[in-house]
Design an enzyme around this catalytic site. Structure first.
Site, PDB file in Angstrom:
ATOM      1  N   GLY A 153     -25.574 -41.406  20.916  1.00  0.00           N
ATOM      2  CA  GLY A 153     -25.740 -42.665  20.201  1.00  0.00           C
ATOM      3  C   GLY A 153     -25.370 -43.819  21.099  1.00  0.00           C
ATOM      4  O   GLY A 153     -24.581 -43.684  22.028  1.00  0.00           O
ATOM      5  N   GLY A 154     -25.955 -45.001  20.837  1.00  0.00           N
ATOM      6  CA  GLY A 154     -25.670 -46.171  21.651  1.00  0.00           C
ATOM      7  C   GLY A 154     -26.048 -45.901  23.108  1.00  0.00           C
ATOM      8  O   GLY A 154     -27.155 -45.477  23.419  1.00  0.00           O
ATOM      9  N   ASP A 155     -25.112 -46.127  24.033  1.00  0.00           N
ATOM     10  CA  ASP A 155     -25.379 -45.887  25.455  1.00  0.00           C
ATOM     11  C   ASP A 155     -24.565 -44.709  25.971  1.00  0.00           C
ATOM     12  O   ASP A 155     -24.168 -44.682  27.132  1.00  0.00           O
ATOM     13  CB  ASP A 155     -25.103 -47.155  26.266  1.00  0.00           C
ATOM     14  CG  ASP A 155     -23.654 -47.638  26.088  1.00  0.00           C
ATOM     15  OD1 ASP A 155     -22.952 -47.067  25.228  1.00  0.00           O
ATOM     16  OD2 ASP A 155     -23.242 -48.570  26.789  1.00  0.00           O
ATOM     17  N   GLU A 156     -24.293 -43.720  25.115  1.00  0.00           N
ATOM     18  CA  GLU A 156     -23.514 -42.549  25.488  1.00  0.00           C
ATOM     19  C   GLU A 156     -24.425 -41.327  25.622  1.00  0.00           C
ATOM     20  O   GLU A 156     -25.182 -41.007  24.696  1.00  0.00           O
ATOM     21  CB  GLU A 156     -22.429 -42.260  24.442  1.00  0.00           C
ATOM     22  CG  GLU A 156     -21.374 -43.356  24.370  1.00  0.00           C
ATOM     23  CD  GLU A 156     -20.315 -43.063  23.315  1.00  0.00           C
ATOM     24  OE1 GLU A 156     -19.232 -43.665  23.389  1.00  0.00           O
ATOM     25  OE2 GLU A 156     -20.576 -42.213  22.417  1.00  0.00           O
TER      26      GLU A 156
END
Length: 550
Positions: A449-452
């Site tokens: 999720g996000g930039d992970e």
């Protein structure tokens, strides 16, 4: 459809019921209330006039007696007693007796009938006595209980003066409130079965008289208990519905007793006053229920005959749906509503095959989205944990090692904030592509999720060396500029690495260790990596990074 038509019929009946119950009945009740209130006001006015007449006649009589009483009899007790007795017997309007009070108020000159202890009382501070001394007219006292008898009384008084105008005595007539002889019409009359009358003194805040003997000389309720009573105490005269102190709803009519400042209340419970309305409500409810049952019965009998062609078509369609017969168009016998329905079904049959193929494609897409990230196409957290569990099981069987790389982009938030999420999404897709390049088929690349992003590498003999090499490849790949819609972006990445061999751990614990390592890498400087080290039965052990990659 049959039941919908039945429901429609029932609904129309219910609408009629609602109109009658919530529009017609309230209008009828308002008319009944107006009629009952008018009658009640008329009765209350009649009783109030009777009370006013009783009051004024007694004031006139006590004034007449006081003017006729010879002042010299004040010094002749026997003659005065005879005079008082004669007047009381000839005109007994004062059912509590006549008394002649000394001018200083300390005791009586005479009384009839005699009441034990009354002649020794001190009347000097009594309101009626002091008013009589100051007034040239007859006065009426505050309703109270007699100090000698304990009965509720009202005293009418007038001064007796000599030829020089000096007060030689005060003549007082006592009217009992709880016995016949005074306020008879009010005490003997009743409104309906449970209604009655109240006589109230607003100045004294007392119930002077009542159809209920228990309320005589009781204090009026405090403000806020009965809103109509509060208005009446403030001067309102008329009719209204209110809740009394006992919590019972009543219809009340309020009129003034002119000669006293008191007011009369004629009250009756609304349950009794509106009994015709309640009887009508019950009748309407019964007839509506009977009519509803009749309508539903007729519709349930007639509708199956009317809708038989439709039910036959429905049976054939159901057999096709159950697989009992082949899915084929139905014959259209007539061009009515049923025929139009069958034409629609036949058109549906032709569309089913096309939609079936689309449905299969959708199902495949949903299966993919259940295990993959919708933006990048990488595995999601669910699949990462599943692959990690499998890898941990295989590791325990064959003695291999695994490495988990937790990757987080540096300064990615600025792209979303400055260029919008569309550009940010394009960058994330490109990051996913670069992280996937060069990976083995057995390796797992996932987006949490996000930039992970997380990379799982399995089947290793030297997890630390392999993880360091892969991390360097990732850092190099991400350091290359990104060109999105003609714009150039440069990003970095912080990588936390957790390796494992030997002891059994959970997948969530291993992911948490890699996450902690990633935050350690960020603290030491962006675009670097950090090892949490191998995890054995004794617990995790931090080791310094082999290469920061900075």
């Amino acid at each position: 459809m049959k039941f919908r038509l039945v429901a429609l019929g029932a609904g129309l009946v219910m609408i009629g019921v609602i109109v009658r119950f919530f529009i017609a009945l309230p209008m009828f009740q308002a008319n009944v209330q107006e009629l009952v209130a008018t009658q009640q006001l008329s009765i209350a006015s009649y009783v109030a006039r009777d009370i006013d007449h009783s009051i004024t006649s007694r004031l006139e009589l006590i004034n007449q007696f006081a003017s006729e009483l010879p002042s010299e009899l004040a010094s002749q007790p026997d003659a005065l007693q005879t005079w008082v007795k004669d007047r009381q017997q000839i005109n007994p309007l004062f059912n509590g007796g006549l008394v002649v009070v000394r001018p200083d108020g300390r005791g009586l000159y005479a009384e009839y009938p005699r009441v034990t202890g009354r002649s020794q009382l001190d009347y000097a501070t009594s309101d009626w006595f002091m008013s009589a001394l100051r007034s040239s007219k007859p006065v009426i006292g505050r309703p109270t209980r007699g100090r000698a008898s304990g009965d509720p009384i009202i005293i009418f008084a007038a001064p007796v003066r000599d030829t020089g105008g000096s007060v030689v005595a005060v003549l007082a007539g006592v009217a009992l409130l709880n016995t016949p002889g005074f306020l008879d019409l009010m005490q003997e009359s009743q409104l309906g079965a449970t209604g009655g009358f109240l006589l109230i003194s607003p100045a004294d805040q007392l119930f002077i008289a009542s159809s209920d003997p228990a309320m005589i000389l009781a204090p009026t309720p405090p403000p806020g208990v009965n809103h109509l009573h509060d208005r009446a105490m403030a001067g309102y005269r008329g009719t209204g519905v209110t809740i009394n102190a006992k919590g019972r709803e009543e219809l009340s009519a309020i009129v003034t007793v002119p000669s006293t400042g008191w007011f009369m209340v004629a009250h009756i419970p609304t349950k009794e006053a509106f009994r015709p309305v309640e009887e009508l409500r019950k009748f309407m409810f019964k007839t509506s229920a009977i009519f509803l049952v009749l309508i539903m019965t007729v519709l349930l009998i007639a509708l199956p005959r009317i809708l038989r062609p439709l039910t036959d078509a429905a049976r054939a369609i159901r057999d096709m749906a159950d697989g009992k017969v082949r899915l084929t168009p139905l014959p259209v016998v007539r061009d009515d509503e049923v025929g139009q329905l069958l034409q629609g079904f036949n058109f549906l049959v032709h569309r089913l095959r096309a939609e079936e193929s689309a449905r299969e494609a959708t199902e495949e897409r949903l299966k993919f989205l259940a295990h993959h990230d919708s933006l990048t196409g990488l595995y999601n957290r669910t699949m990462l944990e599943e692959h990690l569990e499998l890898a941990l099981g295989a590791m325990r069987r064959d003695g291999s090692q695994i490495a988990l790389l937790f990757c987080d982009l540096d300064d990615f938030k600025g792209i979303n904030d400055n260029y919008g999420h569309t550009t940010g999404d394009a960058v994330l897709r490109e990051v996913a592509r670069r992280l996937t390049e060069g990976r083995r088929r057995v390796d797992t690349v996932a987006r949490l999720g996000g930039d992970e992003f997380v990379i799982l590498v399995t089947g290793l003999s030297d997890a630390r060396t392999a993880a360091n090499l892969i991390a360097e490849q990732c850092l190099t790949a991400i350091s290359e500029p990104f060109e999105i819609d003609g714009k150039i972006f440069e990003l970095g990445m912080s990588i936390g690495i957790a390796t494992h061999a030997g002891s059994a751990v959970t997948s969530s614990y291993l992911i948490a260790q890699a996450d902690i390592a990633m935050y350690q890498a960020k603290r030491r400087g962006k675009e670097g990596l950090f090892f949490m080290g191998s995890i054995h039965a004794s617990g995790p052990k931090e080791q310094p990074a082999m290469d920061t990659g900075a």
